[in-house]
Design an enzyme around this catalytic site. Structure first.
Site, PDB file in Angstrom:
ATOM      1  N   LYS A 183      36.745  45.510  29.800  1.00 59.58           N
ATOM      2  CA  LYS A 183      36.812  44.236  29.310  1.00 59.58           C
ATOM      3  C   LYS A 183      35.797  43.579  29.782  1.00 59.58           C
ATOM      4  O   LYS A 183      35.709  42.843  30.835  1.00 59.58           O
ATOM      5  CB  LYS A 183      38.200  43.501  29.668  1.00 59.58           C
ATOM      6  CG  LYS A 183      38.888  42.681  28.337  1.00 59.58           C
ATOM      7  CD  LYS A 183      37.961  41.467  28.158  1.00 59.58           C
ATOM      8  CE  LYS A 183      37.999  40.312  29.253  1.00 59.58           C
ATOM      9  NZ  LYS A 183      37.136  39.189  29.168  1.00 59.58           N
ATOM     10  N   GLY A 240      38.484  38.330  39.812  1.00 56.94           N
ATOM     11  CA  GLY A 240      38.560  36.741  39.198  1.00 56.94           C
ATOM     12  C   GLY A 240      39.264  36.104  39.916  1.00 56.94           C
ATOM     13  O   GLY A 240      39.528  36.040  41.078  1.00 56.94           O
ATOM     14  N   SER A 241      39.860  34.907  39.072  1.00 50.46           N
ATOM     15  CA  SER A 241      40.479  33.923  39.824  1.00 50.46           C
ATOM     16  C   SER A 241      42.226  34.211  40.004  1.00 50.46           C
ATOM     17  O   SER A 241      42.295  35.373  39.495  1.00 50.46           O
ATOM     18  CB  SER A 241      40.798  32.626  38.604  1.00 50.46           C
ATOM     19  OG  SER A 241      41.283  33.155  37.518  1.00 50.46           O
ATOM     20  N   GLY A 244      44.173  34.276  36.512  1.00 50.30           N
ATOM     21  CA  GLY A 244      43.867  35.397  35.667  1.00 50.30           C
ATOM     22  C   GLY A 244      44.442  36.629  36.413  1.00 50.30           C
ATOM     23  O   GLY A 244      45.377  37.255  35.714  1.00 50.30           O
ATOM     24  N   GLY A 245      44.061  36.681  37.717  1.00 55.33           N
ATOM     25  CA  GLY A 245      44.818  38.288  38.299  1.00 55.33           C
ATOM     26  C   GLY A 245      46.281  38.106  38.033  1.00 55.33           C
ATOM     27  O   GLY A 245      47.026  38.995  37.798  1.00 55.33           O
ATOM     28  N   GLU A 264      41.361  41.717  42.578  1.00 55.41           N
ATOM     29  CA  GLU A 264      41.019  40.891  43.819  1.00 55.41           C
ATOM     30  C   GLU A 264      40.690  39.402  43.330  1.00 55.41           C
ATOM     31  O   GLU A 264      39.825  39.286  42.375  1.00 55.41           O
ATOM     32  CB  GLU A 264      39.765  41.525  44.227  1.00 55.41           C
ATOM     33  CG  GLU A 264      39.793  43.038  44.663  1.00 55.41           C
ATOM     34  CD  GLU A 264      40.663  43.283  45.856  1.00 55.41           C
ATOM     35  OE1 GLU A 264      40.802  42.290  46.645  1.00 55.41           O
ATOM     36  OE2 GLU A 264      41.373  44.015  45.759  1.00 55.41           O
ATOM     37  N   CYS A 301      33.451  34.959  46.104  1.00 53.13           N
ATOM     38  CA  CYS A 301      34.760  34.819  46.608  1.00 53.13           C
ATOM     39  C   CYS A 301      34.931  35.008  48.088  1.00 53.13           C
ATOM     40  O   CYS A 301      36.107  34.258  48.659  1.00 53.13           O
ATOM     41  CB  CYS A 301      35.644  36.169  46.233  1.00 53.13           C
ATOM     42  SG  CYS A 301      34.327  37.563  46.592  1.00 53.13           S
TER      43      CYS A 301
END
Ligand code: NAP
Length: 525
Positions: A183, A240-241, A244-245, A264, A301
């Site tokens: 994606k 990502g954030s 979102g995760g 992650e 991160c």
């Protein structure tokens, strides 16, 4: 050439109605190419192809997969300047960073190529039969790791190459024998398409089944959600954030057949500066940390977003020096207006919290889309009470917590959420003296650093890039290094299976000459 289309297996397609463009933050304008978001029908075809491809790809030899992965690396190298230019236009990151990240991406692909060519990674374990065992005969059982099925990969905005289209998740999933549907990240869709074309070329040249890889564009969250809900998708890799995760993790666990989501996510990466280090090297560490906090405009991160020490003149001096040093650094461009918007609003929200003081903030004129570095400070008791202060502000921001004493420092560490990294700045003897604090930190993180900075993640076998939730959704795994392949496999046993019908990894004659455990003994070849 970038077409703006999706790769549905080996074919380019753009039947969807939703169109979007990427953004050049340096010039503060949209880029030219129009991208087409994957339509419902395209998503269906990509998943169906991946599912079909899996039937073949899961049994392809390590040598062939190695050829495929090495060819992807070659094709990415062959993209040359177009890739670097597109990366810079879509991210605002400098050319040197783009070249470095491409090098890392290629290194990861070649590392997995070597791993699967050698073959011992499947952990072949053989327990031979003993027909004479009393009171019942023992059967022959042979175990190895096998791929789980089609994997959906979501990359992060801040690593358009190394954590995206052909990044660690894709490389490890393909190495394991799982087809991948990416994606694509909307902020670097052009970079994503170029890399996808390299993967497709490599798949065709090395005879991989159509559908082993697809790249789907999207401008919002719908495409990703449809993929995660699709019954033929068997695992998800996300970088990502936390928001979102977590959303994708929840979605996957509500499916009729729940699937693993290896997310992650963000982290504040606590740094403890112990008293002797603050006294003897406070100025030095302040300068080093000003650099680490502002590196890549803080968009890592592993950015050190939280520094903890014990109140006193030495910690005050450290804060003073850090504040002086950080404003000497020229601000740099951030990835996208949305990222800057989130940085500014989270920073302002922090600054509104009772008891938080701003120690330094870059105040001169800056270009549009550049990030203003900021240092804040707060008392330990205030930090403990207010968990809003524990959250990540993604960008050049850090908070220094002034603890009353060592007990309060330990209490704060114990109350932190899970983190990717933790750092201890100390004289060696202090590790022993403050061992309970160090232990508390170890319990909260995936990697602990002595007298260094958390930014910069070495790609090597011993690396752990993950950590207790919310640093990642499963702290037993790493997203970086060869062991990240373990996320896409499951253990599988053959019982009393005819030798000639077993996979080569488990045959008596060990044709691949891999290392195996036979009747409890490791046998290396
Ligand atoms: P992001 O906003 O979470 O986006 C990542 C991807 O997830 C995008 O493709 C996004 O799609 C998709 N997404 C987000 N929310 C979703 C939802 N609710 N449902 C479905 N899809 C969703 O993160 P980012 O801004 O790209 O990256 C920055 C963050 O990543 C920071 O927090 C940083 O600390 C973290 N990060 C972590 C690591 C690590 O290894 N742990 C590495 C790099 C970055 P859309 O954009 O289309 O919405």
């Amino acid at each position: 050439m970038i077409t703006g289309k999706n790769y549905i297996g080996n074919l380019l397609a753009s039947t969807g109605k939703v169109k979007f463009k990427t953004f050049n933050p340096q010039e503060n304008k949209e880029n030219d190419v129009v991208f087409s978001e994957a339509s419902e029908a395209e998503i269906e075809v990509a998943v169906a192809l991946a599912s079909e491809a899996f039937k073949v790809f899961r049994n392809i030899s390590g040598a062939k997969k190695s050829e495929f992965l090495n060819q992807i690396a070659n094709e990415i190298e062959d993209l040359g300047d177009e890739l670097i230019k597109t990366y810079c236009l879509e991210s605002g990151l400098p050319e040197g960073r783009a070249v470095g990240e491409r090098g890392r991406t290629i290194f990861q692909l070649r590392t997995f190529a070597n791993l699967v060519k050698e073959g011992s990674w499947v952990e072949a374990t053989i327990d031979t039969a003993d027909p004479n065992r009393q009171p019942i005969p023992k059967v022959d059982i042979r175990k190895m790791l096998i791929p789980i099925g089609p994997v959906v990969v979501f990359g992060a905005s801040n690593f358009p190459l190394a954590y995206s289209t052909a990044g660690g998740d894709t490389a490890s999933a393909l190495a394991s024998g799982c087809p991948v549907i990416v994606k694509s990240h909307p902020m670097h869709a052009g970079t994503g398409e170029l890399v996808a074309s390299a993967i497709i070329n490599a798949a065709e040249k090395t005879g991989m089944p159509n559908g082993v890889f697809s790249n789907l564009n999207s401008s919002g969250i719908e495409v990703g959600m449809k993929l995660v809900k699709h019954p033929e998708v068997k695992a998800v890799g996300f970088t990502g954030s936390v928001g979102g995760g977590r959303a994708l993790y929840d979605l996957a666990s509500k499916r009729l057949e729940p699937i693993p989501v290896f997310a992650e996510m963000g982290s504040v990466n606590p740094v403890i500066i112990l008293p002797e280090a603050a006294k003897n090297k406070g100025n030095e560490w302040a300068k080093t940390y000003a650099g680490s906090i502002t590196m890549g405009s803080g968009q890592f991160c592993t950015n050190p977003g939280l520094i903890l020490g014990i109140k006193g003149a030495d910690l005050s001096n450290f804060i003073q020096k850090l504040s002086e040093e950080i404003v000497k650094i020229e601000p740099t461009c951030m990835l996208h207006p949305n990222i800057i918007g989130a940085f500014e609003s989270k920073k302002v929200n922090m600054q509104k919290q009772k008891g938080l003081q701003t120690a330094a903030s870059f105040s001169d004129e800056i270009n549009t889309n550049f990030g203003r570095q900021t240092i804040t400070t707060v008392e330990g008791a205030t930090f403990l009470k207010n968990t809003t202060l524990h959250q990540e502000v993604f960008g050049p921001f850090s908070m220094v917590v002034q603890c009353e004493n060592a007990q309060q420092l330990e209490e704060i560490i114990s109350n932190l959420e899970g983190q990717l990294t933790g750092t201890v700045l100390a004289e060696k003897e202090e590790l022993e003296k403050y061992s309970t604090i160090v232990n508390a930190l170890q319990n909260r993180v995936g990697r602990i650093i002595f007298n260094g900075v958390p930014t910069g993640v070495e790609v090597c076998a011993a690396m752990v890039h993950g950590g207790p939730y919310p640093a990642s959704t499963d702290s037993r795994f790493t997203a970086v290094g060869i062991n990240s392949i373990k996320r896409w496999v499951r253990p599988f046993s053959f019982q009393s299976w005819p030798n000639e019908m077993l996979p080569d990894e488990l045959k008596n004659e060990n044709p691949l000459k891999i290392s195996r455990v036979i009747d409890g003994m490791r046998i290396d070849n």
